[in-house]
Design an enzyme around this catalytic site. Structure first.
Site, PDB file in Angstrom:
ATOM      1  N   SER A   1       0.846  -1.193   0.000  1.00 12.88           N
ATOM      2  CA  SER A   1       0.000   0.000   0.000  1.00 12.88           C
ATOM      3  C   SER A   1       0.880   1.241   0.000  1.00 12.88           C
ATOM      4  O   SER A   1       2.042   1.193  -0.436  1.00 12.88           O
ATOM      5  CB  SER A   1      -0.936  -0.023   1.216  1.00 12.88           C
ATOM      6  OG  SER A   1      -1.899   1.006   1.125  1.00 12.88           O
ATOM      7  N   ASN A   2       0.350   2.353   0.459  1.00 15.19           N
ATOM      8  CA  ASN A   2       1.083   3.609   0.518  1.00 15.19           C
ATOM      9  C   ASN A   2       0.661   4.367   1.770  1.00 15.19           C
ATOM     10  O   ASN A   2      -0.116   3.861   2.580  1.00 15.19           O
ATOM     11  CB  ASN A   2       0.835   4.443  -0.746  1.00 15.19           C
ATOM     12  CG  ASN A   2      -0.653   4.616  -1.014  1.00 15.19           C
ATOM     13  OD1 ASN A   2      -1.375   5.242  -0.250  1.00 15.19           O
ATOM     14  ND2 ASN A   2      -1.134   4.035  -2.129  1.00 15.19           N
ATOM     15  N   ARG A   3       1.166   5.567   1.944  1.00 17.49           N
ATOM     16  CA  ARG A   3       0.966   6.303   3.195  1.00 17.49           C
ATOM     17  C   ARG A   3      -0.330   7.133   3.231  1.00 17.49           C
ATOM     18  O   ARG A   3      -0.555   7.871   4.184  1.00 17.49           O
ATOM     19  CB  ARG A   3       2.162   7.225   3.451  1.00 17.49           C
ATOM     20  CG  ARG A   3       3.476   6.492   3.621  1.00 17.49           C
ATOM     21  CD  ARG A   3       4.621   7.476   3.911  1.00 17.49           C
ATOM     22  NE  ARG A   3       5.899   6.821   3.930  1.00 17.49           N
ATOM     23  CZ  ARG A   3       6.435   6.209   5.002  1.00 17.49           C
ATOM     24  NH1 ARG A   3       5.740   6.175   6.136  1.00 17.49           N
ATOM     25  NH2 ARG A   3       7.611   5.630   4.936  1.00 17.49           N
TER      26      ARG A   3
ATOM     27  N   ALA B   1      -5.218   7.298  -3.439  1.00 16.38           N
ATOM     28  CA  ALA B   1      -3.840   6.967  -3.822  1.00 16.38           C
ATOM     29  C   ALA B   1      -3.832   5.496  -4.228  1.00 16.38           C
ATOM     30  O   ALA B   1      -3.786   4.602  -3.380  1.00 16.38           O
ATOM     31  CB  ALA B   1      -2.892   7.226  -2.660  1.00 16.38           C
TER      32      ALA B   1
END
Length: 407
Positions: A213-215, A280
């Protein structure tokens, strides 16, 4: 602009223990830009003094209609004419009964009877009093007369036991009031528009317990959904996160992966007027997700993951555009304008929101943001560092000014 900004609000307070919560409610409305005045019953002043409300609002409190410093105005009529929104909180069984039957025997109830402004009733009382057939009959009469009634909360009562009749928390009351006002305001900038917003970082499963995933926290997308609803839109939020409160009046659909997001957006897109792709989206996913937890090999060898690109949702939607206005986001750490301009053109966007997430206070997880808005054949618009809700309002106001709303 906030729907409460510069709005004249009269809060009518009756004699219940929950009257102390009206202080917090008034403060919240004032923070939203409202000018608040108070009318109290005599019993209400036994719980919280008029001076307290006068000090908080910096406005005179109406308690006795026979006491006035201005002989040219009838107290309750002057306040009634000034009022744009009236909130009865807490509305006791006694106040509800009087209003339902047109009884006006003090300054508070005569003001209620005299105003033509929309009236919102927030009941609070003992659970047995609330359930009494007389109270239920009076509440039905209020609704039939065009007043708006909020169902009370269930919880601990002043009598020491739990039941239905507790005043909801002030934040929940403001949310309900705001959504009611939006529904009654047909000339808001996004009224009658279907707005689709995506939010949060998608997750691509490696195995049953791990993912890529991402932040992204999803806060920017949720702020856009809230701002769109404030502007009158019918809002659907497709969220890859589940740990943020959903804005009042917004429909939410939860997804996990980029493929899930693509499927849901594709379903909603044909009937959407304005799409805001704030999510995102993970750029890569495992070629194959393991069905069992991946264990470390006995020889402690390195683990190699084979990844493949996820679908480019905006590129897939671009050929399907008919009347839709599409807003994309670009979170960059270098060459912001070059990368953003390329994305604006290649994905055929109407507006692109670009931000440099390497800067302090900008982008992921925080409550503030600073963005540059790009539109085809126009000079970029750079915002200051603002709260995410203010950034969201700026984005949507820019879109409306650019023709996002079609007649």
């Amino acid at each position: 602009m906030d729907i409460w900004n510069q709005r004249h609000v009269t809060v009518v307070i009756s004699g219940g223990i929950a009257s102390y919560k009206a202080l917090v409610l008034i403060r919240l409305l004032m923070k939203r830009g409202a000018t608040v005045r108070v009318a109290m019953t005599a019993h209400a002043s036994e719980f919280v003094t008029p001076l307290t409300f006068q000090t908080l609002t910096q406005q005179p409190v109406v308690l006795d209609e026979f006491t006035t410093s201005d002989p040219h105005h009838v107290v309750h009529v002057a306040l009634a004419d000034w009022t744009e929104t009236m909130v009865l909180v807490p509305a006791t069984a006694n106040l509800i009964a009087k209003v339902a039957n047109g009884i006006a025997d003090d300054a508070a109830t005569t003001t209620v009877l005299a105003t033509t402004a929309p009236k919102f009733v927030i009941p609070a009382m003992n659970s047995h009093m609330y359930a009494n057939p007389a109270t239920q009959r009076n509440l039905k009469q209020l609704t039939a007369d065009g007043l708006f009634v909020l169902t009370p909360a269930t919880g601990m009562l002043a009598e020491g036991y739990a039941g239905k009749g507790r005043l909801p928390e002030p934040e929940a009351i403001v949310d309900w009031l705001t959504d009611q006002l939006i529904q009654q305001t047909p000339d808001l900038p996004l009224a009658h528009q279907r707005v689709l917003v995506t939010a949060g970082g998608t997750r691509e499963a490696l195995d049953p317990v791990r993912y890529i995933s991402n932040r992204s926290s999803g806060k920017m997308g949720y702020a856009v959904a809230q701002a769109a609803r404030e502007m009158g839109a019918d809002v659907t939020l497709i969220s890859a996160t589940r740990n943020l409160p959903v804005p009042t009046g917004v429909k939410v659909v939860y997804v996990q992966s980029a493929a899930d997001l693509l499927a849901q957006v594709s379903t909603e897109f044909p009937t959407t007027d304005l799409l805001v792709m704030a999510a995102a989206v993970s750029d890569y996913r495992p070629v194959q997700s393991a069905t069992e937890k991946i264990k470390k090999p006995a020889d402690h060898a390195d683990l190699t993951l084979q990844l493949t690109e996820t679908p480019d949702i905006l590129k897939r939607l671009a050929p399907q555009k008919t009347h839709q206005y599409v807003i994309g986001f670009a979170a960059e750490t270098q060459h912001l304008m070059t990368n953003a301009q390329r994305k604006l053109t290649s994905k055929k966007l109407d507006l692109l929101v670009a931000n440099d997430v390497s800067k302090p206070g900008v982008g992921f997880n925080g409550d503030t943001n600073q963005v540059t808005l790009l539109q085809p054949n126009q000079a970029p618009i750079k915002t200051a560092l603002l709260s995410k809700i203010e950034i969201a309002r700026t984005i949507l106001t820019t879109a409306v000014a650019a023709g996002a709303v079609q007649a």
